[in-house]
Enzyme design. Structure first.
Site, PDB file in Angstrom:
ATOM      1  N   CYS A  80      19.732  42.817  26.944  1.00 22.82           N
ATOM      2  CA  CYS A  80      18.530  42.721  26.116  1.00 22.82           C
ATOM      3  C   CYS A  80      17.374  43.413  26.832  1.00 22.82           C
ATOM      4  O   CYS A  80      16.818  42.883  27.801  1.00 22.82           O
ATOM      5  CB  CYS A  80      18.213  41.242  25.864  1.00 22.82           C
ATOM      6  SG  CYS A  80      16.627  40.973  25.088  1.00 22.82           S
ATOM      7  N   GLY A 109      25.652  37.550  35.153  1.00 27.10           N
ATOM      8  CA  GLY A 109      25.691  38.205  36.455  1.00 27.10           C
ATOM      9  C   GLY A 109      24.337  38.146  37.144  1.00 27.10           C
ATOM     10  O   GLY A 109      23.428  37.435  36.677  1.00 27.10           O
ATOM     11  N   ASP A 157      33.681  40.591  38.981  1.00 23.24           N
ATOM     12  CA  ASP A 157      33.717  41.273  40.284  1.00 23.24           C
ATOM     13  C   ASP A 157      33.691  40.334  41.487  1.00 23.24           C
ATOM     14  O   ASP A 157      33.889  40.770  42.605  1.00 23.24           O
ATOM     15  CB  ASP A 157      32.508  42.218  40.424  1.00 23.24           C
ATOM     16  CG  ASP A 157      32.578  43.372  39.440  1.00 23.24           C
ATOM     17  OD1 ASP A 157      33.629  43.528  38.800  1.00 23.24           O
ATOM     18  OD2 ASP A 157      31.580  44.104  39.320  1.00 23.24           O
ATOM     19  N   ARG A 192      57.564  57.240  42.931  1.00 25.69           N
ATOM     20  CA  ARG A 192      56.279  57.882  42.663  1.00 25.69           C
ATOM     21  C   ARG A 192      55.133  57.172  43.366  1.00 25.69           C
ATOM     22  O   ARG A 192      55.246  56.017  43.746  1.00 25.69           O
ATOM     23  CB  ARG A 192      55.999  57.785  41.161  1.00 25.69           C
ATOM     24  CG  ARG A 192      56.401  59.022  40.470  1.00 25.69           C
ATOM     25  CD  ARG A 192      55.845  59.131  39.089  1.00 25.69           C
ATOM     26  NE  ARG A 192      56.567  60.212  38.466  1.00 25.69           N
ATOM     27  CZ  ARG A 192      57.109  60.163  37.269  1.00 25.69           C
ATOM     28  NH1 ARG A 192      56.989  59.084  36.527  1.00 25.69           N
ATOM     29  NH2 ARG A 192      57.754  61.192  36.774  1.00 25.69           N
ATOM     30  N   GLY A 200      34.568  46.939  40.259  1.00 22.50           N
ATOM     31  CA  GLY A 200      33.937  46.547  41.507  1.00 22.50           C
ATOM     32  C   GLY A 200      33.059  47.676  42.017  1.00 22.50           C
ATOM     33  O   GLY A 200      33.515  48.522  42.772  1.00 22.50           O
ATOM     34  N   ARG A 201      31.813  47.675  41.543  1.00 15.04           N
ATOM     35  CA  ARG A 201      30.927  48.773  41.937  1.00 15.04           C
ATOM     36  C   ARG A 201      30.439  48.607  43.370  1.00 15.04           C
ATOM     37  O   ARG A 201      30.366  49.537  44.128  1.00 15.04           O
ATOM     38  CB  ARG A 201      29.734  48.855  40.986  1.00 15.04           C
ATOM     39  CG  ARG A 201      29.963  49.824  39.845  1.00 15.04           C
ATOM     40  CD  ARG A 201      28.831  49.777  38.872  1.00 15.04           C
ATOM     41  NE  ARG A 201      28.764  48.460  38.229  1.00 15.04           N
ATOM     42  CZ  ARG A 201      27.661  47.913  37.746  1.00 15.04           C
ATOM     43  NH1 ARG A 201      26.522  48.544  37.838  1.00 15.04           N
ATOM     44  NH2 ARG A 201      27.684  46.738  37.175  1.00 15.04           N
ATOM     45  N   GLU A 255      36.116  50.879  41.873  1.00 17.78           N
ATOM     46  CA  GLU A 255      35.343  51.961  41.238  1.00 17.78           C
ATOM     47  C   GLU A 255      34.160  52.417  42.093  1.00 17.78           C
ATOM     48  O   GLU A 255      33.710  53.548  41.984  1.00 17.78           O
ATOM     49  CB  GLU A 255      34.872  51.556  39.839  1.00 17.78           C
ATOM     50  CG  GLU A 255      33.988  50.333  39.830  1.00 17.78           C
ATOM     51  CD  GLU A 255      33.517  49.961  38.418  1.00 17.78           C
ATOM     52  OE1 GLU A 255      33.186  48.791  38.219  1.00 17.78           O
ATOM     53  OE2 GLU A 255      33.477  50.846  37.551  1.00 17.78           O
ATOM     54  N   ARG A 461      66.669  20.794  47.457  1.00 16.90           N
ATOM     55  CA  ARG A 461      65.982  19.513  47.605  1.00 16.90           C
ATOM     56  C   ARG A 461      66.753  18.681  48.628  1.00 16.90           C
ATOM     57  O   ARG A 461      67.929  18.920  48.872  1.00 16.90           O
ATOM     58  CB  ARG A 461      65.960  18.780  46.268  1.00 16.90           C
ATOM     59  CG  ARG A 461      64.964  19.389  45.284  1.00 16.90           C
ATOM     60  CD  ARG A 461      64.671  18.397  44.179  1.00 16.90           C
ATOM     61  NE  ARG A 461      63.955  19.021  43.088  1.00 16.90           N
ATOM     62  CZ  ARG A 461      62.624  19.091  43.014  1.00 16.90           C
ATOM     63  NH1 ARG A 461      61.878  18.595  43.978  1.00 16.90           N
ATOM     64  NH2 ARG A 461      62.038  19.656  41.977  1.00 16.90           N
ATOM     65  N   HIS A 651      61.559  23.224  33.216  1.00 21.93           N
ATOM     66  CA  HIS A 651      61.602  24.165  34.329  1.00 21.93           C
ATOM     67  C   HIS A 651      60.813  25.450  34.145  1.00 21.93           C
ATOM     68  O   HIS A 651      60.714  26.236  35.087  1.00 21.93           O
ATOM     69  CB  HIS A 651      63.049  24.446  34.701  1.00 21.93           C
ATOM     70  CG  HIS A 651      63.635  23.296  35.446  1.00 21.93           C
ATOM     71  ND1 HIS A 651      64.113  22.175  34.810  1.00 21.93           N
ATOM     72  CD2 HIS A 651      63.729  23.058  36.764  1.00 21.93           C
ATOM     73  CE1 HIS A 651      64.513  21.306  35.716  1.00 21.93           C
ATOM     74  NE2 HIS A 651      64.290  21.822  36.909  1.00 21.93           N
TER      75      HIS A 651
HETATM   76  P1  ADP Z   1      24.543  41.067  34.573  1.00 25.45           P
HETATM   77  O1  ADP Z   1      23.849  39.798  34.264  1.00 25.45           O
HETATM   78  O2  ADP Z   1      25.991  41.022  34.219  1.00 25.45           O
HETATM   79  O3  ADP Z   1      24.255  41.539  35.979  1.00 25.45           O
HETATM   80  P2  ADP Z   1      22.606  42.974  33.507  1.00 25.45           P
HETATM   81  O4  ADP Z   1      22.107  43.352  34.845  1.00 25.45           O
HETATM   82  O5  ADP Z   1      22.810  44.050  32.517  1.00 25.45           O
HETATM   83  O6  ADP Z   1      24.004  42.188  33.585  1.00 25.45           O
HETATM   84  O7  ADP Z   1      21.612  41.897  32.906  1.00 25.45           O
HETATM   85  C1  ADP Z   1      21.825  41.313  31.646  1.00 25.45           C
HETATM   86  C2  ADP Z   1      20.515  41.027  30.986  1.00 25.45           C
HETATM   87  O8  ADP Z   1      19.740  40.164  31.806  1.00 25.45           O
HETATM   88  C3  ADP Z   1      19.648  42.245  30.792  1.00 25.45           C
HETATM   89  O9  ADP Z   1      19.991  42.961  29.629  1.00 25.45           O
HETATM   90  C4  ADP Z   1      18.281  41.635  30.680  1.00 25.45           C
HETATM   91  O10 ADP Z   1      18.093  41.049  29.401  1.00 25.45           O
HETATM   92  C5  ADP Z   1      18.358  40.518  31.703  1.00 25.45           C
HETATM   93  N1  ADP Z   1      17.864  41.010  32.990  1.00 25.45           N
HETATM   94  C6  ADP Z   1      18.553  41.664  33.940  1.00 25.45           C
HETATM   95  N2  ADP Z   1      17.778  41.980  34.991  1.00 25.45           N
HETATM   96  C7  ADP Z   1      16.540  41.520  34.691  1.00 25.45           C
HETATM   97  C8  ADP Z   1      15.282  41.521  35.359  1.00 25.45           C
HETATM   98  N3  ADP Z   1      15.120  42.068  36.574  1.00 25.45           N
HETATM   99  N4  ADP Z   1      14.244  40.936  34.731  1.00 25.45           N
HETATM  100  C9  ADP Z   1      14.387  40.371  33.518  1.00 25.45           C
HETATM  101  N5  ADP Z   1      15.529  40.349  32.861  1.00 25.45           N
HETATM  102  C10 ADP Z   1      16.606  40.902  33.411  1.00 25.45           C
END
Ligand code: ADP
Length: 743
Positions: A80, A109, A157, A192, A200-201, A255, A461, A651
């Site tokens: 968002c 995340g 991750d 092969r 995993g960035r 990755e 057993r 089993h």
């Molecule tokens: P993740 O939570 O998986 O790391 P994102 O980094 O894309 O994924 O964050 C998901 C959402 O959380 C964003 O689209 C935004 O709405 C909100 N968000 C992320 N970072 C910030 C921030 N520094 N300040 C405010 N909202 C944030």
């Protein structure tokens, strides 16, 4: 207007989706309702809060029924952009406050959690401004002075400081290891090389553990870029593995992998290296979004459930100055840490990786992470030349079959060889030892065993009989066995104890004896988890998912019997993961009064319009109230409201290939077993220990302590950590009063 005493909790999932988010949402909703709050779903991450209206909707008890098995998140997730701006967050604050929601559980995340923390910090200011603008009534502002936040990390991750595991990681491991297994068989057929790229960035956890679990040759991770000349090192290790007899070669690359100068090491770059130096055309598989997909694993469901339960408790009991908390797991327990601290530390690790401070980054991920890195190295490149007169270590199984036994023997062989020992595999357990059925195991012999179900050495057993001890002592002499490794269950532990006790009578038994816990029952002393239990749990949960689906159309009570003998671990954890209504454990003394109460609540449930009542019964739950008896009692009382079926899973629980977790656990435990044996042999001691997991860390328990730790009459540990989860299961399973089902 909302009553000031009604506590309202919002729950949202944000950022990348992860398997297990639904279990967290269910736990937040149900525990919230049980604790007397009203719970609201905020749809599509922060977008729902920014938009208001349909973006926020009440969550009832039944709305979150039967969602744990679904991947992704049923309440939606999004990125968002508006929420990144102050105006967007103020708008979100307005919509939340207007609904009386001042407690929020955010599953996402580190970006999502950063946003959550920001919102809670800005909340008082936003509300003051909204009141001053005349948009929010002053009483709302006065009654919601603080936005209480609990964050739960949903990220496949496993890249968050402050929690040992994040939601989705274990399921992603399942997807990756399934793919590696499939690739291995085709790669082996054609001799092969495959290069497999996983997510995993900035964190190589998936690549590292998948390489261990999948028996890969090489892993490249962001936190540990290979030194100059890595190309030759890679080719040399693949060459050596082929010489050792491996038919396939697998390189796992995260990755975000890079070299010391910061240049990305992509799958294509690796292929080019292999083509140039080995003249081999490697195949590339980029797993991509498959890793996020599919049904969540048993572990992701139970862990997310525990976290959701604790998070809602946290936001409902938080004081005004508690600050936002991160609810994670540490050493197998749910743990809270200040959210901002965790987010800042996490960002610091990301910076270390970005700025090339790799040693610091690796250290910041914790000791066990660095240990895994070392473990993979030795597993994939063991020294294979033994000294002239190596110590001879015999390894055998005892007790019921446990998936992961082969992974343990493989690791013992590779790591033992690396330590300069000769490994003797004993076919047929202690009986095989008495009969002298031993063979030298070389790394070539155990190739492909990491993911192999069953037990190639065979397991039996039964406890070693006193009259067999003479034969064991003779076998030790004849085959010049310097140490004994027992990979198995309680029968193995008891047998090992007997050997140690009889050293006075049979001096040749005065050798190191080490037990490695492997049983699906998870009933062994000195360890929180045994090899095999996770695989069994996944098999059970998968079976229950199917049974649930089959029963949805009918009004049906299912009584499902699972293994575990007199230990209820599999029963409770599968009930928690699958969302059963009732779990019958051997640890609870079941009475007729309990059953009468169950019949009453079951009947009420069906009267209220529910379609399914799921009861999981441990095979050893009660000597008289068997699965059949329970089913008949329920049937007798059904009054045409519902029918009853029983299913004894049998089993299937012991079969199948080991789960990624069991493979990695087997390797970690085996590594310590080899280290314990090497140390004892080096010092001329005859240590007798059991290896285990204590608070998530590898630990050793002297075998002489085992008697204090085990309730021999019930054949289970006296202290079982997981029993405290009974409350969580019950609180989330039984419908709260007045929750009518409206189909
Ligand atoms: P993740 O939570 O998986 O790391 P994102 O980094 O894309 O994924 O964050 C998901 C959402 O959380 C964003 O689209 C935004 O709405 C909100 N968000 C992320 N970072 C910030 C921030 N520094 N300040 C405010 N909202 C944030």
């Amino acid at each position: 207007m909302v009553s000031p005493v009604t506590r309202r909790v919002g729950v949202l999932t944000s950022g990348g989706d992860a398997q297990g988010m639904n279990a967290a949402v269910r736990a937040v909703a149900r525990a919230g309702i049980r604790f007397g709050a009203e719970v609201f779903a905020i749809h599509e991450g922060y977008q729902g809060a920014v938009d208001g209206g349909d973006g926020i909707s009440a969550l009832g008890w039944e709305d979150v029924g039967g969602i744990q098995h679904r991947g992704g998140t049923v309440i939606g997730t999004a990125r968002c952009a508006a929420f990144r701006e102050r105006a967007g967050r103020k708008q979100a604050a307005y919509h939340l406050a207007a609904q009386g929601i001042d407690r929020l559980v955010v599953v996402g995340g580190d970006g999502s959690l950063t946003g959550a923390n920001l919102l809670s910090t800005e909340w008082p200011q936003f509300l003051a401004e909204l009141a001053a603008d005349g948009v929010l009534p002053a009483d709302i502002v006065a009654t919601h002075p603080t936005l209480h936040i609990a964050g739960i990390v949903g990220s496949i991750d496993n890249d968050m400081v402050g929690t040992d595991m994040t939601i989705g990681t274990d399921s992603a491991m399942h997807r990756i290891v399934e793919a590696l297994d499939a690739i291995s068989s085709t790669a082996a057929s054609h001799q092969r090389t495959f290069v497999v790229e996983v997510m995993g960035r900035r964190c190589g956890y998936l690549a590292l553990t998948a390489a261990i679990a999948g028996g890969a040759d090489f892993a490249l991770i962001p936190e540990a870029p290979p030194g100059d000349g890595w190309e030759e090192e890679l080719c040399e290790s693949l060459r050596r593995a082929r010489e050792r007899g491996r038919r396939e070669s697998i390189v796992v690359v995260a990755e975000g992998a890079r070299d010391r100068s910061g240049e990305p090491i992509t799958a294509d770059r690796i292929c080019a290296v292999l083509e140039e130096r080995l003249g081999e055309q490697a195949r590339v598989t980029i797993l991509g979004h498959v890793q996020r997909g599919g049904s969540p694993s048993a572990f992701d469901r139970s862990m997310a459930t525990m976290m959701g339960y604790d998070a809602v408790d946290q936001v409902l009991t938080a004081g005004p100055n508690d600050g936002a908390q991160l609810v994670g797991v540490h050493r197998n327990r749910v743990r809270r840490v200040p959210l901002m601290r965790a987010v800042q530390e996490n960002q610091a690790v990301a910076r270390m990786v970005d700025e090339g401070r790799y040693e610091q980054a690796l250290a910041a991920r914790g000791d066990s992470y660095a240990d895994l890195f070392g473990l993979l190295r030795t597993l994939s490149h063991p020294r294979t030349t033994l000294p002239a007169d190596p110590k001879r270590i015999a390894v055998l199984h005892a007790g019921g079959l446990a998936p992961g036994m082969n992974a343990a023997v493989r690791a013992v062989t590779l790591l033992g060889s690396d330590a300069g020992h000769e490994i003797l595999g004993v076919d047929g357990g202690f009986t095989g030892l008495c009969d002298g059925r031993l063979r030298t195991l070389t790394p070539r012999d155990v190739d492909g065993w990491a993911g192999l179900g069953g037990a190639e050495l065979g397991s039996r057993r039964g406890v070693l009989a006193p009259e067999q001890l003479y034969a064991v002592a003779r076998a030790v002499d004849t085959h010049r066995i310097d140490a004994l490794l027992v990979v198995g269950g309680l029968d193995g532990y008891e047998s090992a104890q007997r050997i140690v006790r009889e050293r006075g009578r049979y001096p040749s038994l005065d050798i190191p004896v080490v037990c490695v816990p492997a049983t699906i029952d998870n009933n062994l002393p000195g360890t929180e988890l045994t090899v095999g239990a996770d695989t069994a749990l996944n098999a059970i949960v998968e079976a229950i998912d199917r049974i649930k689906q089959s029963a949805l159309a009918a009004h049906r009570c299912f009584v499902i019997e699972v293994m575990g003998r007199e230990c209820g671990y599999l029963t409770l954890m599968s009930a928690l993961s699958a969302g059963a209504e009732r779990a019958y454990l051997p640890e609870d003394d079941l009475t007729l009064t309990d059953l009468a109460a169950d019949v009453r609540s079951m009947t009420q449930r069906f009267r209220d319009g529910h379609g399914l009542f799921l009861a999981i019964r441990a095979e050893g739950a009660h000597p008289y109230y068997t699965t059949d008896v329970l089913a008949r009692i329920f049937e007798a009382e059904a009054d045409d409201l519902y029918d009853v079926r029983q299913a004894v899973l049998g089993h299937v629980q012991q079969g199948g290939n080991p789960s990624p977790f069991d493979r990695v656990l087997a390797a970690r435990l085996a590594a310590d077993a080899v280290a314990a044996v090497s140390a004892a042999l080096g010092a001329g001691r005859s240590d007798a220990v059991a290896i285990g997991l204590d608070n998530g860390e590898i630990a050793r328990t002297p075998l002489r302590r085992v008697d204090d730790l085990v309730d021999w009459a019930r054949r289970r540990p006296r202290d079982q950590w997981w029993l405290r989860l009974r409350r969580v299961m019950r609180d989330l399973a039984e419908p709260a009063v007045g929750t009518r089902h409206t189909p």
